[in-house]
Scaffold this motif. Structure first.
Motif, PDB file in Angstrom:
ATOM      1  N   ASN A 100       0.823  -1.206   0.000  1.00 17.92           N
ATOM      2  CA  ASN A 100       0.000   0.000   0.000  1.00 17.92           C
ATOM      3  C   ASN A 100       0.864   1.267   0.000  1.00 17.92           C
ATOM      4  O   ASN A 100       0.539   2.253  -0.662  1.00 17.92           O
ATOM      5  N   ALA A 101       1.979   1.219   0.725  1.00 17.24           N
ATOM      6  CA  ALA A 101       2.861   2.383   0.751  1.00 17.24           C
ATOM      7  C   ALA A 101       3.430   2.659  -0.633  1.00 17.24           C
ATOM      8  O   ALA A 101       3.520   3.824  -1.061  1.00 17.24           O
ATOM      9  N   ALA A 102       3.822   1.613  -1.333  1.00 20.76           N
ATOM     10  CA  ALA A 102       4.387   1.794  -2.671  1.00 20.76           C
ATOM     11  C   ALA A 102       3.338   2.343  -3.642  1.00 20.76           C
ATOM     12  O   ALA A 102       3.638   3.204  -4.485  1.00 20.76           O
ATOM     13  N   ALA A 103       2.110   1.833  -3.547  1.00 18.42           N
ATOM     14  CA  ALA A 103       1.055   2.310  -4.440  1.00 18.42           C
ATOM     15  C   ALA A 103       0.754   3.788  -4.197  1.00 18.42           C
ATOM     16  O   ALA A 103       0.604   4.581  -5.138  1.00 18.42           O
ATOM     17  N   ILE A 104       0.675   4.171  -2.937  1.00 17.80           N
ATOM     18  CA  ILE A 104       0.385   5.569  -2.620  1.00 17.80           C
ATOM     19  C   ILE A 104       1.547   6.458  -3.050  1.00 17.80           C
ATOM     20  O   ILE A 104       1.349   7.581  -3.541  1.00 17.80           O
ATOM     21  N   ALA A 105       2.788   5.983  -2.883  1.00 19.40           N
ATOM     22  CA  ALA A 105       3.944   6.753  -3.345  1.00 19.40           C
ATOM     23  C   ALA A 105       3.871   7.009  -4.843  1.00 19.40           C
ATOM     24  O   ALA A 105       4.190   8.111  -5.322  1.00 19.40           O
ATOM     25  N   ALA A 106       3.430   5.994  -5.596  1.00 14.18           N
ATOM     26  CA  ALA A 106       3.304   6.156  -7.048  1.00 14.18           C
ATOM     27  C   ALA A 106       2.229   7.184  -7.394  1.00 14.18           C
ATOM     28  O   ALA A 106       2.378   7.975  -8.337  1.00 14.18           O
ATOM     29  N   MET A 107       1.124   7.178  -6.638  1.00  5.14           N
ATOM     30  CA  MET A 107       0.078   8.183  -6.858  1.00  5.14           C
ATOM     31  C   MET A 107       0.631   9.587  -6.607  1.00  5.14           C
ATOM     32  O   MET A 107       0.367  10.532  -7.359  1.00  5.14           O
ATOM     33  N   ARG A 108       1.402   9.714  -5.547  1.00  2.00           N
ATOM     34  CA  ARG A 108       1.965  11.018  -5.203  1.00  2.00           C
ATOM     35  C   ARG A 108       2.869  11.533  -6.323  1.00  2.00           C
ATOM     36  O   ARG A 108       2.788  12.698  -6.720  1.00  2.00           O
ATOM     37  N   VAL A 109       3.735  10.670  -6.806  1.00  2.00           N
ATOM     38  CA  VAL A 109       4.667  11.081  -7.861  1.00  2.00           C
ATOM     39  C   VAL A 109       3.915  11.510  -9.106  1.00  2.00           C
ATOM     40  O   VAL A 109       4.256  12.520  -9.746  1.00  2.00           O
TER      41      VAL A 109
END
Length: 935
Positions: free
Chosen positions: A824-833
């Motif tokens: 989930n952290a990786a997915a949210i990081a991708a959304m942020r970028v």
């Protein structure tokens, strides 16, 4: 030929040197003046010591030797060298002191000018310096302020020799004489000797003429009709003033009151002419020596003036001559409206300020020497700022110095902030010195904890974030338990921890300041039940008298460790709330405080603003926020990455209120230059040997592009405590810069109230209030606030419309009420970028309900520039809460919905995406947001 200076002593006037320097003393310079010129005294002040210590390397060996034994505060470091010089000068002067039976042969050391208006503090400091020097021919210098007079009387009564400084007027001198005589009389009444108690009255001269002449010149230049009369007394007022003071002295010591003391061996309080260097080049450079020669007086001269008098001074006793002319000069000054009284009163205030300024310069120089000596024992910091911001920061630092922010902060003066109740929330200052915890109890806990393989901390906000940093950066000692931190109601995350431990082999730490926070209470109930309701494997950390304290005692907890009600949760990591978990992990708490101490000393009340790392950082982040750079972007080397979560709460909850504040941006991957707007301040934390490839180059490019970049270096993991304290000071100072109270959190409670309302409704009805999706597809449903203005549409269209509203200076927030795991952290990081790169705005992220007790304050109360996406899902499997109808999953959904309602009520732009599939379609949402951001 007999030296002209020695001839002064033959005329009854003692010669003192207004100068101290280690090299001068070491090379026998003072002894030479004593032998050749009849010198019988030395005076010092902060300005003299600043010149001596702040320039060159004469004191480096002394600093090195002192700090090599143990770290110390800036003042203690300075005093170690100043006292050594004073003792050396006292030794050189001791033969004169003995020969003259205490009538002369003194060296002076000044109390801190910061205490000039504090009677009790002046007494305490003078007594301390007297004991520290331990020489009978010391004189402690005390300013002749209103607060100084009762201090002088008390100190004379105690038998301490006093040099009273900053006297300008006859009235002040008369008040001083009363204090001196009163102190001697008190000693007589107590049956104590008075024959070796000495005092001098330092009457300042040239500064008076400098002020009066300035007023005369201005009026003459304006063609004042009294120009001739004004010019006739130019350069004469100070000498006339001094002569009449001496005339009063002669009459006073001839009186019965003084003669009664003299009969018991009391020594008169001699007038000492200070500030004898001429300020006007039109005057002879020996003017204030030649004209003020008389019996029972002292002239203290800087070396330059002493050289001039030795060369061409005039030894003639003029002090008692032309007294009528002196009276005429003062009468004329009064008639012409030159306001000598106002000038002398102003000069006292100015003198205190100038000495304080000199003390600031002195302590600043010593602070730099101390920092250089400590090397990597104290974390470093550099800042590269654009010109405008740098100018604002330096201006703010000067204000902080002049307005004594460091001392205000440590004294708990609420006027530094809003003048409300800030002084009640400064217990964290003492906690940083290890004064809040019981070392023996922590050591015993550490030994007891070795029986367990695991420790689980149940807390929220400050109770959990600090311990989590310690666990992730320092880790557990060999033979001590691994610490797991739970600050959530997420069923998946709770289950992950529950399955990783054996409850019979686990120490549970329930941590809550108020003792009534919902999440720790629910977690306590769950794990207490899981552990077979055996309180012996539980400890509590809570403020005295809390609900948790009562529960812990009723359930037989092994220990209850008290917090300090004067410490807010986010400032509590160096108190019991951080140190109890640290001790359980086997961390040597005493050694941790010792490693933290250099930064505590560096940020102390005695470190001037520009040399105080906490105040300097606070000025930077506060001024950056005022300039629109309110997105403080945290970049770290890998080993320091956990620190950002703690820092987020400290900054956001402390400063984000009243529509102002700092929005911390943590764990946002580094991007290209064009991805960043003009609202960023970058702070980089790097541990030695832990550099991240390419990050240094990226930071350099950011600085070259005009972005402010602060770099902080940490030599080793044990020094992370220094950053806790540096940032606590900096955040408090930033609050002063921004103009808010950095210790309250007025908007945090709103989300709690909204959550309780939903949970209570569920407990009563067995269901949450119904809601209708604005749009949905196979992967997720989207819910809007009633006043969102979006209406119904396809999910992709709603997401596109939502992020299309982002403008320069805005930020996008991703608030995930899902399990905090790598996926989930990786997915949210991708959304942020995706959003950042497409819109050139800052992005933040948090996992709920954890962020509600952290950055949630700034999201609701800070700058109204956030655009939020809340992410929820139906937990599968869910997890029951013992004794409650609502499950953890239900509580989490209620928290998400309550948080969204409050954000919307505060006018924030917010959508909620509910993932449909069990386990969540987080990847589908990621893809949708990437697409939405690009359109």
């Amino acid at each position: 030929m007999t030296s002209r200076l020695k001839q002064l002593s033959e005329a009854g006037q003692a010669v003192w040197l207004d100068f101290v320097d280690r090299k001068f003393l070491g090379q026998g310079g003072l002894r030479k003046l004593i032998e050749e010129d009849g010198l019988t005294g030395v005076t010092s002040n902060p300005s003299i010591f600043e010149k001596a210590m702040g320039h060159g390397d004469a004191y480096d060996a002394g600093f090195t030797e002192f700090l090599g034994k143990a770290d110390a505060s800036v003042v203690d470091t300075y005093e170690s060298q100043a006292i050594a010089d004073i003792k050396a000068a006292a030794a050189d002067l001791r033969p004169a002191y003995d020969r003259l039976r205490g009538k002369d042969g003194y060296v002076s050391l000044e109390v801190s000018p910061y205490l000039a208006n504090n009677t009790d503090a002046t007494i305490e400091e003078a007594q301390r310096l007297w004991a520290a020097v331990g020489e009978p021919n010391l004189m402690v210098k005390v300013p002749g302020t209103k607060a100084g007079m009762p201090a002088i009387r008390r100190l004379i009564t105690d038998g301490i020799n006093i040099n009273v400084t900053l006297l300008f007027s006859l009235e002040a001198y008369q008040a001083l004489a009363e204090a001196y005589v009163g102190g001697l009389e008190a000693r007589v009444q107590r049956g104590e000797p008075v024959d070796r108690v000495a005092s001098v009255a330092s009457f300042f001269v040239s500064r008076i003429d400098a002020q009066i002449d300035k007023a005369i010149d201005a009026r003459v230049a304006a063609y004042d009709p009294e120009s001739d009369a004004l010019k006739a007394i130019r350069g004469k007022v100070a000498i006339a003033n001094a002569k009449l003071a001496y005339d009063w002295y002669r009459g006073f010591i001839a009186g019965n009151r003084w003669q009664a003391l003299a009969a018991k061996g009391a020594m008169p309080q001699r007038l000492l002419w200070a500030s004898t260097g001429t300020k006007d080049s039109a005057y002879p450079d020996t003017l204030y020596i030649d004209t003020l020669i008389g019996p029972d007086t002292i002239n203290t001269m800087p070396p330059k003036t002493m050289d001039a008098f030795r060369d061409h001074g005039s030894v003639h006793g003029m002090l008692t001559e032309r007294l009528d002319e002196a009276r005429h000069v003062l009468d004329e000054a009064k008639r012409l409206g030159l306001d000598l009284g106002g000038v002398t009163t102003g000069l006292v205030d100015e003198g205190v300020r100038l000495f304080a300024d000199a003390a600031d310069a002195l302590l600043g120089a010593v602070a730099q020497k101390r920092t250089a000596f400590l090397g990597d024992r104290q974390n470093g910091m550099t800042a590269t700022l654009p010109a405008g911001l740098n100018e604002a920061v330096e201006k703010r630092l000067e204000q902080a110095r002049a307005d004594v922010w460091a001392r205000q902060l440590w004294a708990g003066d609420a006027k530094l902030w809003t003048g409300k109740d800030e002084s009640k929330w400064l217990g964290w200052l003492a906690a940083a010195r290890g004064q809040q915890v019981d070392p023996a109890a922590l050591k015993a806990l550490g030994e007891e904890a070795k029986r367990y393989s695991h420790a689980v901390l149940l807390g929220m906000g400050g109770s959990s974030l600090g311990p989590e940093v310690l666990a992730n950066i320092l880790g557990n000692a060999p033979g001590s338990p691994t610490l797991h931190v739970l600050d959530t109601t997420d069923p998946g995350q709770i289950t992950t921890v529950a399955t990783a431990i054996d409850p019979a082999d686990t120490l549970f730490i329930v941590s809550s300041k108020s003792g009534s926070t919902m999440e720790p209470e629910l977690l306590r109930a769950f794990f207490y039940d899981l552990a077979g309701k055996d309180g012996a494997c539980f400890v509590a950390v809570t403020d005295p008298g809390s609900k948790l304290e009562a529960t812990a005692k009723a359930d037989g907890f092994a220990h209850v460790f008290p917090g300090d009600p004067a410490i807010g949760g986010r400032y509590s990591v160096l108190s019991a709330f951080g140190m109890v978990p640290a001790a359980a992990m086997g961390i040597d708490v005493h050694a941790f405080y010792e490693a933290t101490a250099p930064m505590v000393f560096a940020c102390g009340p005695d470190a001037p603003a520009a040399a105080n790392p906490g105040i300097r950082l606070g000025a930077i982040i506060g001024e950056a926020a005022l300039a629109g750079r309110d997105k403080l972007t945290i970049l770290t080397s890998p080993k320091l990455a956990p620190f950002g979560a703690w820092l987020e709460q400290l900054l956001a909850e402390s400063t984000g209120k009243e529509g102002k504040g700092i929005v911390p941006v943590d764990l946002e991957p580094i991007g290209a230059i064009e991805a960043y707007g003009a609202d960023r301040l970058f702070v980089h934390f790097e541990m030695a040997g832990d550099a991240e490839d390419g990050l240094d180059t990226a930071l350099t490019k950011l600085a070259e592009a005009g972005h402010p970049v602060v770099r902080i270096t940490v030599a080793k993991p044990e020094l992370i405590g220094q950053e806790f304290f540096r940032w606590e000071i900096a955040t408090a100072v930033a609050g002063a810069v921004i103009g808010i109270d950095p210790f309250d959190q007025p908007d945090v409670e709103d989300a709690k109230i909204a959550t309780r309302k939903l949970v209570d409704a569920y407990e009563a009805s067995g269901a949450l209030e119904p809601e209708t999706a604005a749009a949905e597809d196979n992967d997720f449903a989207i819910f809007t606030a009633d006043d969102s203005g979006f209406g119904s549409a396809q999910p992709a269209a709603l997401l596109r419309m939502h992020f299309a509203g982002l403008a320069p200076g805005d930020y996008a927030g991703f608030l995930g009420y899902v399990e905090r795991d790598e996926t989930n952290a990786a997915a949210i990081a991708a959304m942020r970028v995706a959003v950042r790169d497409a819109k050139a705005v800052a992005t933040v992220a948090g996992f709920g309900p954890r962020f509600l007790h952290s950055t949630g304050q700034a999201y609701k109360g800070g700058p109204a520039s956030g655009v939020f996406l809340t992410i929820t899902r139906d937990p599968d499997p869910d997890l029951a809460i013992p004794g409650r109808t609502a499950s953890f999953g239900t509580v989490q959904i209620a928290q998400a919905r309550g948080d969204m309602d409050v954000l919307a009520a505060r006018g924030r732009r917010v959508l909620r995406v509910h993932l449909k599939k069990a386990g969540g379609r987080i990847e589908a949402l990621r893809a949708a947001i990437v697409a939405a951001a690009q359109n």
